[in-house]
Design an enzyme around this catalytic site. Structure first.
Site, PDB file in Angstrom:
ATOM      1  N   GLY A   1      67.430  68.739  55.403  1.00 44.71           N
ATOM      2  CA  GLY A   1      66.461  69.815  55.562  1.00 44.71           C
ATOM      3  C   GLY A   1      65.870  70.216  54.233  1.00 44.71           C
ATOM      4  O   GLY A   1      66.534  70.863  53.427  1.00 44.71           O
ATOM      5  N   VAL A   2      64.632  69.809  53.982  1.00 43.72           N
ATOM      6  CA  VAL A   2      63.982  70.131  52.702  1.00 43.72           C
ATOM      7  C   VAL A   2      62.739  70.983  52.947  1.00 43.72           C
ATOM      8  O   VAL A   2      61.659  70.715  52.439  1.00 43.72           O
ATOM      9  CB  VAL A   2      63.648  68.856  51.889  1.00 43.72           C
ATOM     10  CG1 VAL A   2      64.897  68.299  51.256  1.00 43.72           C
ATOM     11  CG2 VAL A   2      62.968  67.795  52.749  1.00 43.72           C
ATOM     12  N   GLY A   3      62.937  72.016  53.738  1.00 46.08           N
ATOM     13  CA  GLY A   3      61.869  72.976  53.999  1.00 46.08           C
ATOM     14  C   GLY A   3      61.832  74.043  52.926  1.00 46.08           C
ATOM     15  O   GLY A   3      61.972  73.745  51.733  1.00 46.08           O
ATOM     16  N   LYS A   4      61.703  75.309  53.331  1.00 45.90           N
ATOM     17  CA  LYS A   4      61.507  76.393  52.365  1.00 45.90           C
ATOM     18  C   LYS A   4      62.643  76.481  51.344  1.00 45.90           C
ATOM     19  O   LYS A   4      62.402  76.591  50.144  1.00 45.90           O
ATOM     20  CB  LYS A   4      61.382  77.733  53.105  1.00 45.90           C
ATOM     21  CG  LYS A   4      60.068  77.924  53.814  1.00 45.90           C
ATOM     22  CD  LYS A   4      59.774  79.382  54.106  1.00 45.90           C
ATOM     23  CE  LYS A   4      60.798  80.016  54.995  1.00 45.90           C
ATOM     24  NZ  LYS A   4      60.434  81.416  55.344  1.00 45.90           N
ATOM     25  N   VAL A   5      63.882  76.418  51.802  1.00 38.91           N
ATOM     26  CA  VAL A   5      65.017  76.519  50.888  1.00 38.91           C
ATOM     27  C   VAL A   5      65.339  75.172  50.258  1.00 38.91           C
ATOM     28  O   VAL A   5      65.546  75.068  49.043  1.00 38.91           O
ATOM     29  CB  VAL A   5      66.265  77.069  51.621  1.00 38.91           C
ATOM     30  CG1 VAL A   5      67.481  77.050  50.708  1.00 38.91           C
ATOM     31  CG2 VAL A   5      66.006  78.480  52.127  1.00 38.91           C
ATOM     32  N   GLY A   6      65.376  74.139  51.073  1.00 41.78           N
ATOM     33  CA  GLY A   6      65.783  72.820  50.606  1.00 41.78           C
ATOM     34  C   GLY A   6      64.974  72.281  49.450  1.00 41.78           C
ATOM     35  O   GLY A   6      65.523  71.677  48.522  1.00 41.78           O
ATOM     36  N   HIS A   7      63.666  72.513  49.472  1.00 38.51           N
ATOM     37  CA  HIS A   7      62.853  71.919  48.394  1.00 38.51           C
ATOM     38  C   HIS A   7      63.082  72.648  47.068  1.00 38.51           C
ATOM     39  O   HIS A   7      62.999  72.034  46.003  1.00 38.51           O
ATOM     40  CB  HIS A   7      61.371  71.855  48.780  1.00 38.51           C
ATOM     41  CG  HIS A   7      60.561  73.078  48.506  1.00 38.51           C
ATOM     42  ND1 HIS A   7      60.434  74.099  49.412  1.00 38.51           N
ATOM     43  CD2 HIS A   7      59.821  73.431  47.428  1.00 38.51           C
ATOM     44  CE1 HIS A   7      59.652  75.034  48.904  1.00 38.51           C
ATOM     45  NE2 HIS A   7      59.270  74.668  47.694  1.00 38.51           N
TER      46      HIS A   7
ATOM     47  N   LYS B   1      71.854  93.634  63.226  1.00 41.89           N
ATOM     48  CA  LYS B   1      70.875  92.607  63.590  1.00 41.89           C
ATOM     49  C   LYS B   1      70.125  93.090  64.816  1.00 41.89           C
ATOM     50  O   LYS B   1      70.658  93.842  65.641  1.00 41.89           O
ATOM     51  CB  LYS B   1      71.575  91.286  63.913  1.00 41.89           C
ATOM     52  CG  LYS B   1      70.715  90.056  63.663  1.00 41.89           C
ATOM     53  CD  LYS B   1      70.709  89.677  62.194  1.00 41.89           C
ATOM     54  CE  LYS B   1      70.030  88.326  61.982  1.00 41.89           C
ATOM     55  NZ  LYS B   1      70.207  87.842  60.606  1.00 41.89           N
TER      56      LYS B   1
END
Length: 368
Positions: free
Chosen positions: A191-197, A91
């Site tokens: 959390g329904v952003g990029k992954v959640g939606h 990382k």
């Protein structure tokens, strides 16, 4: 996985502590002309070149930046091992405010730093860096993934991240209820952003009932408009974890969602989500087990994204990646079986399996 917290002396102690998995290499990078200050941490190359994203963050101190790089690199070793990838863990962190300090020249300088490692570390996106940034870094460094399709990359990895979490949910249902189907199950997503939606779509396609929340009202509204039936919303995460009849809770936003306050009131029988570092501190996994809540380790089920960026190095093929991400179902089941066999929580079982794979790889190198 042991975190690194505290003073520089503690950082150096953990860097060389072999009983904690020790780190192979830490590189401090500076380019005065562009203001670049970065830390590249390589935890392990036992399974192959270290793979992990670049975080751009305004750390309060340099010691904090080094500690974060060490923690994140070690976590990537475990994630990549459990994903079945031929990659170790690494990382990088860039110290600064990405909104203020990020420039094309700085990213190019960073690319030269990564390139100087000769392929021991492969970088990608993380908090504060995006596909467009990786396109710039790649101009100076061929060991860069997470690029745009226009520049030979795979683009947004959230689709496969969500698919992997969905497979983790199916495995959890199989283990707990004897059937992988999520039809009729009530799933709460924080959390329904990029992954959640994307996760909502998988669940609704299968006939699950979904309850959502997000700090952004527009993100919730978009979901409700897209799915007028079968999806409801609550005010916040505090309300979500208390929803009556919840079968699965999916933290898909910030880390630390499972803590001393949330675990005692959680109504769900399963926790399986996309957020990183869901366990607020060591011991939370035992608290979950004591309450009879099945925890699908976050770094196992959210590995779809790293599977995608690893595949990009070989010429991205979506179907090939999806097939690899589908194996998260089998991996999650294997973790639950190991946990039961050893009498330990699933998080500890996942760590043991990952450590075993890395140890076997090191033994193989030593025998050659």
């Amino acid at each position: 996985m042991t975190d690194v917290i505290g003073a520089p002396a503690d950082v150096l102690h953990t860097l060389f502590q072999s009983d904690q998995g020790g780190h192979e290499q830490v590189v401090l990078c500076q380019d005065r002309a562009t203001g670049l200050k970065a830390v590249i941490a390589i935890h392990s190359t036992a399974l192959g070149p270290a793979l992990g994203g670049t975080r751009f963050y305004p750390y309060a101190t340099e010691a904090e930046a080094v500690a974060d790089a060490l923690n994140l690199a070690r976590g990537m070793s475990y994630k990549n091992a459990m994903a079945g990838l031929d990659h170790g863990g690494g990382k990088a962190v860039i110290i600064g405010d990405p909104e203020r300090d990020k420039t094309e020249e700085l990213l190019l300088a960073y690319g030269r730093m990564v390139a100087s490692l000769g392929g021991r570390y492969v970088t990608a996106c993380d908090v504060g860096t995006y596909v467009a940034d990786m396109d710039v870094v790649a101009r100076e460094c061929r060991w860069t993934t997470g690029r745009s399709p226009e520049n030979g990359g795979a683009g947004d990895s959230s689709v496969l991240t969500a698919y992997g979490v969905y497979q983790g949910m199916r495995a959890s249902a199989q283990h707990l209820w004897g059937d992988p189907s999520l039809r009729g199950r009530k799933v709460g997503i924080a959390g329904v952003g990029k992954v959640g939606h994307h996760l909502v779509k998988h669940l609704r396609d299968e006939g699950a009932e979904v309850v959502v929340t997000d700090v952004r009202a527009d993100a919730v509204q978009r979901i409700l408009e897209q799915y007028p039936a079968g999806v409801t919303a609550v005010a916040d995460t505090e309300a979500l974890i208390r929803v009556e009849g919840l079968d699965i809770y999916a933290p898909c936003a910030l880390g630390g969602a499972l803590n001393d306050d949330s675990v005692p009131v959680l109504t769900a029988r399963v926790v399986c989500g996309a957020a990183n570092n869901q366990l607020a501190h060591p011991g939370v996994e035992k608290d979950l087990a004591d309450r009879g809540i099945l925890y699908a380790p976050d770094y196992v089920v959210n590995a779809g994204g790293v599977i995608q960026v690893a595949d990009e190095l070989h010429g991205f093929d979506f179907d090939r990646c999806k097939a690899k991400a589908a194996k998260i179902f089998d991996t999650t089941l294997a973790i639950f079986a190991r946990a039961k066999e050893d009498g330990i929580p699933p998080a500890a079982a996942a760590d043991r399996i990952a450590e075993q794979r890395m140890a076997e790889a090191r033994a193989g190198h030593a025998a050659q």
